[in-house]
Each structure stands twice: as C-alpha cells, then as structure tokens.
Design an enzyme around this catalytic site. Structure first.
Site, mmCIF file in Angstrom:
data_model
loop_
_atom_site.group_PDB
_atom_site.id
_atom_site.type_symbol
_atom_site.label_atom_id
_atom_site.label_comp_id
_atom_site.label_asym_id
_atom_site.label_seq_id
_atom_site.Cartn_x
_atom_site.Cartn_y
_atom_site.Cartn_z
ATOM 1 N N GLU A 73 -2.950 -0.121 -6.170
ATOM 2 C CA GLU A 73 -1.905 -1.129 -6.376
ATOM 3 C C GLU A 73 -1.505 -1.091 -7.844
ATOM 4 O O GLU A 73 -2.360 -0.895 -8.709
ATOM 5 C CB GLU A 73 -2.388 -2.541 -6.021
ATOM 6 C CG GLU A 73 -2.774 -2.753 -4.563
ATOM 7 C CD GLU A 73 -1.598 -2.794 -3.590
ATOM 8 O OE1 GLU A 73 -0.447 -2.584 -4.019
ATOM 9 O OE2 GLU A 73 -1.841 -3.020 -2.397
ATOM 10 N N CYS B 167 0.854 -1.168 0.000
ATOM 11 C CA CYS B 167 0.000 0.000 0.000
ATOM 12 C C CYS B 167 0.899 1.229 0.000
ATOM 13 O O CYS B 167 1.426 1.634 1.034
ATOM 14 C CB CYS B 167 -0.910 -0.006 1.224
ATOM 15 S SG CYS B 167 -2.038 1.383 1.259
#
Length: 222
Positions: A104, A2
């Site tokens: 992502e 993340c």
DNA sequence: CCAGACGTTGTT
DNA sequence: GTCTGG
DNA sequence: CCAGACGTTGTT
DNA sequence: GTCTGG
C-alpha cells in the site's frame, strides 16, 4: 486497496495450508502487478480445489478489448453485487488469490511511501477474488481475476483506508462454495480478517513494476 | 429508440 | 450482456 | 498500484 | 490530464 502484491511461498506450504497443488510452475514473485499472472484457487465443477495462473485485471465476458481489464483490478465489496462488470462473476465465479503480502502507498507531503503488509505470524493467506473467462473472436480465450476491497482495519488507516478482503479457514470455503447466498457472502466481506497483519516500510524500488526480488520486502529505516 | 459505459482510488 | 443517459 | 506515453508521415 | 501497459 490492493494494486501490487507478493507471493513466494513454496508449493509444499500451499498444499499444507490450502489443500491444493500447483498445476503450472510459478516462480517466487515480490512485485506482482496488474496484467501479470498469479496463482488463483478455484473450485472445479466436481468441487475440487484447483490452482491455476490467471491474469490480473478482470476482463468482462462482453468486453470488446482486453484493455478494460486495466481498470478492473479491484472490486468494492460494498457494491460488487450490483456492478455490471462483476455481478455475474460475483454470483458464479468466486476465487481465492494467494499472497504472502501486499503493498500500500501512504500519501505524504514528501511523496508516496510504500509499505509491505503481511501476516505477523508469517505464511501465505487468501484474498477474496472473482474470475472471468473472455473469449475474443479468433483469439485464444483468456482467464482473468480481480481482488475485492473493503475498509481498512483501524490500525492500517494511517497508511491507507482500503485493503483487500482476506478470508481464512471456513470463511474461505464459504467464499468458494457456489451455493453460498448473497447474504452470507456479504458477511464474509464484512467479517473480521482472520489473519493478524503488520506493516513494514519498504524502499521505493517497488514503485517500478519492472523491479523484482526479495530485497523489495526488506524493511527500510524510519 | 440508440449510444456509450461498464471501475477504483483519491482529491477538490 | 445490461444499464444509464439523451 | 506506478511509470510512461500521449502523433503523423515517410524513410530506412 | 488521462490512458495503457506491466
């Protein structure tokens, strides 16, 4: 993992879902990058939930230079208890990082493709984090945070094999509770993600941390 | 003992 | 501050 | 995470 | 290639 996330929910929704009020103003953000501030939920000494802006990238209390925080944006849940940079924060300074979604990057032959990952039902959720206070000599003290990561859910692995630890309800409370022991913390990190997620492909505009705005989470074709 | 790192991801 | 490597 | 810099001397 | 800054 993340390395970029989104938080735009209004204060009323945050109060309703997490039982906490903003103490500083925070404008909706669609491209929160490391070194920037984001809303972090903590328990104060009296046990009340508080929501403050902290800088992303944990600077350990012993650091000589804040630049070390650039490399401390995530902590692996599997090893965090033992790492010198995180161990103390893991035991005493856990927090929740509020988000409406995160990005992502999927590696393809043609390059990296960004995806926006968010709640299927809509609405914000909480990622498990740690925070730290750094007191450099002669400078103002600095509060920073990191986000825990774990193996990605099976549905997500085509995009990426790591994801943030997401906590919900009682699990979130257990994460914040300073009395929670290491074994229970491990099961929080290994437990099911309490929020159903979905991914939508987005434009490469998000790659540049200088870009900002709701257009960054708009789905693009494919 | 002192010096130097302290992290994750992903790729080879 | 604490651990690892030399 | 990605983007962008990565160096020194000296001058304006 | 690797680090810093956002």
């Amino acid at each position: 993992m993340c390395g970029r996330f989104v938080f735009y929910s209004p204060a009323e929704a945050v109060t309703r879902l997490f039982g906490v009020e903003f103490e500083q103003e925070f404008q909706p953000r669609y491209n929160i990058a490391p070194t920037q501030v984001a809303p972090v939920l903590r328990r104060d000494d009296a046990g009340s939930r508080r929501l403050n802006l902290l800088r992303w990238g944990l600077v350990p209390f012993w650091a000589k230079d804040r630049a070390i925080g650039n490399r401390m944006i995530n902590a692996r849940a599997e090893t965090v208890a033992a790492k010198p940079a995180f161990r103390q924060a893991y035991r005493r300074r856990r927090c929740l990082v509020l988000a409406d979604g995160f990005y992502e990057w999927q590696r393809k032959d043609a390059g990296k493709v960004p995806w926006y990952i968010h709640s299927t039902a809509g609405g914000p959720f909480a990622m498990a984090g740690l925070w730290e206070r750094w007191r450099p000599e002669g400078e103002e003290s600095l509060e920073t945070f990191t986000i825990l990561t774990r193996e990605a859910d099976p549905w997500m692995t085509a995009i990426h094999h790591r994801m943030p630890v997401i906590v919900d309800g009682d699990t979130a409370s257990r994460w914040l509770d300073p009395a929670t022991g290491e074994q229970a913390l491990n099961s929080v990190c290994e437990g099911p993600t309490g929020v159903e997620l979905e991914a939508t492909q987005v434009s490469r505009q998000v790659n540049n941390p200088g870009n900002e705005g709701p257009e960054l989470i708009q789905p693009v074709g494919n």
